[in-house]
Design an enzyme around this catalytic site. Sequence first.
Site, mmCIF file in Angstrom:
data_model
loop_
_atom_site.group_PDB
_atom_site.id
_atom_site.type_symbol
_atom_site.label_atom_id
_atom_site.label_comp_id
_atom_site.label_asym_id
_atom_site.label_seq_id
_atom_site.Cartn_x
_atom_site.Cartn_y
_atom_site.Cartn_z
ATOM 1 N N TYR A 93 0.851 -1.189 0.000
ATOM 2 C CA TYR A 93 0.000 0.000 0.000
ATOM 3 C C TYR A 93 0.884 1.235 0.000
ATOM 4 C CZ TYR A 93 -3.567 3.369 1.534
ATOM 5 O OH TYR A 93 -4.417 4.444 1.641
ATOM 6 N N LYS A 96 3.622 8.697 9.054
ATOM 7 C CA LYS A 96 3.414 8.078 10.369
ATOM 8 C C LYS A 96 4.383 8.600 11.436
ATOM 9 C CE LYS A 96 0.626 4.523 8.464
ATOM 10 N NZ LYS A 96 0.731 3.912 7.164
ATOM 11 N N ASP A 134 9.254 2.850 0.112
ATOM 12 C CA ASP A 134 8.173 3.480 0.857
ATOM 13 C C ASP A 134 8.354 3.104 2.320
ATOM 14 O OD1 ASP A 134 5.902 4.212 2.160
ATOM 15 O OD2 ASP A 134 4.498 3.370 0.699
HETATM 16 C C1 LIG Z 1 0.099 4.386 5.798
HETATM 17 C C2 LIG Z 1 0.899 4.168 4.579
HETATM 18 C C3 LIG Z 1 0.833 5.038 3.475
HETATM 19 C C4 LIG Z 1 -0.169 6.158 3.393
HETATM 20 O O1 LIG Z 1 0.024 7.131 4.349
HETATM 21 P P1 LIG Z 1 -1.218 8.108 4.733
HETATM 22 O O2 LIG Z 1 -0.604 9.056 5.703
HETATM 23 O O3 LIG Z 1 -2.274 7.231 5.302
HETATM 24 O O4 LIG Z 1 -1.644 8.760 3.484
HETATM 25 C C5 LIG Z 1 1.710 4.839 2.443
HETATM 26 N N1 LIG Z 1 2.595 3.823 2.465
HETATM 27 C C6 LIG Z 1 2.682 2.963 3.483
HETATM 28 C C7 LIG Z 1 3.695 1.878 3.461
HETATM 29 C C8 LIG Z 1 1.822 3.088 4.566
HETATM 30 O O5 LIG Z 1 1.879 2.196 5.566
#
Ligand SMILES: *Cc1c(COP(=O)(O)O)cnc(C)c1O
Length: 428
Positions: free
Chosen positions: A144, A267, A239
């Site tokens: 994601y 995060k 990511d």
């Molecule tokens: C949570 C998450 C996102 C998205 O971040 P948001 O602040 O919810 O937009 C993107 N990549 C990874 C790996 C994530 O865990």
Amino acid sequence: MIYKRSSALFVEAQTVIPGGVNSPVRAFKSVGGDPIFVKEAKGAYLYDEDGRTLIDYINSWGPMILGHAYQPVVDAVVNKAQKGTSFGMPTEIETDIAKLAIEMVPDIDKIRFVNSGTEACMSAIRLARGFTDREKIIKFSGCYHGHSDSFLIQAGSGAVTFGTPNSPGVTKGTAKDTLLADYNNLDQIEALFKANPNEIAAIIVEPVAGNMGCIPPKNGFLEGLRTLCDQNNALLIFDEVMTGFRLAKGGVQELKNVRADIVTFGKVIGGGLPVGAFAARNEIMNHLAPLGPVYQAGTLSGNPLAMAAGLAMLTEINNDEKLFARLEEKTAYLHKGIAEALTSHGVVHTINRVGSMISVHFAEDEVVDFKTAALGDNETFKKFFHGLLAEGIYIAPSAYETWFITDALTYKDLDTTIHAVHKVASTL
Ligand SMILES: *Cc1c(COP(=O)(O)O)cnc(C)c1O
């Protein structure tokens, strides 16, 4: 009914907010029942609207690595709020947090702050495309990267397939530029590069996957991605929205000693306020506006309130030499306890863990990618989830989510949790 007030609040919320939630994962769609409304939280505990205390294993989906309402972060935010929360003009604190992040993360020269992980990943691929002058990207099924159009693409039934959108509203035109592969499968990446010569701008990957449960990269997987990107003049994007400042000060780049070209954050970097960021070497970052032609902007980006929270958080993490060892020990303790509890009651399971990310899969086989994660027994998970909730333990309401361990958890909390798992396991 225990959750009388939460359920009443949920009914009310649904009249004015789609599904009653501002992010779909908060609804209990895959486990059934109504979501729990939180009143406040401190340390490792959530205090809900029905007066119960829950031990929290989600921690706002990652940011609260030091616990809720962590005092140095609260103080920084309160102090800043009194001096104005956003100016749309540069402030010194933006340079302070940028310098600290660059010191902590390997091999980055510049960093740009945004408001979410979604924005960070969306901007990272635009930058990669602008830098390489290529249009296609590769992502992995089950990874994601936020909800921007290019990432809402799912694998078809074939092992490697052109993407079809998995949300209405994502155009076929966008979907065709996102190529898919299975996590931990280098052969598919090699085949995609062969089939799309000089067309692939970047591979984006969660270097430790956390959005299909926790899935560690197999030995050689990240190194193999690095090599294939180098051979094909494509960029490698890590990511690290979930893993950054959680698995090590320098994230997975440091942990696994593999370097990415662009790294994205979210995060933890915001200390619980809305913050994302992306970073790279000068040669890449200098392509961004106003220095270069790739456009990216934000009215509230780098606002002092968010930066104060993030700076306080990163400072705490940077100054605590024992933090990651403590998190590792606590999570390993929990891992062992849960495994023993489930095994003693004959519950078939697989537990994946890297540092303070852990997931329990009700599956027999090793979970290495989205397909194997999907083999988990969701009926068992539902019972497990609701059973733990009744015992005052809050895990994510989906079998595809990682648990995030916070340093605020005590060994007594962990023992309480393991005891609850024993109790629930006997009913599975
Ligand atoms: C949570 C998450 C996102 C998205 O971040 P948001 O602040 O919810 O937009 C993107 N990549 C990874 C790996 C994530 O865990």
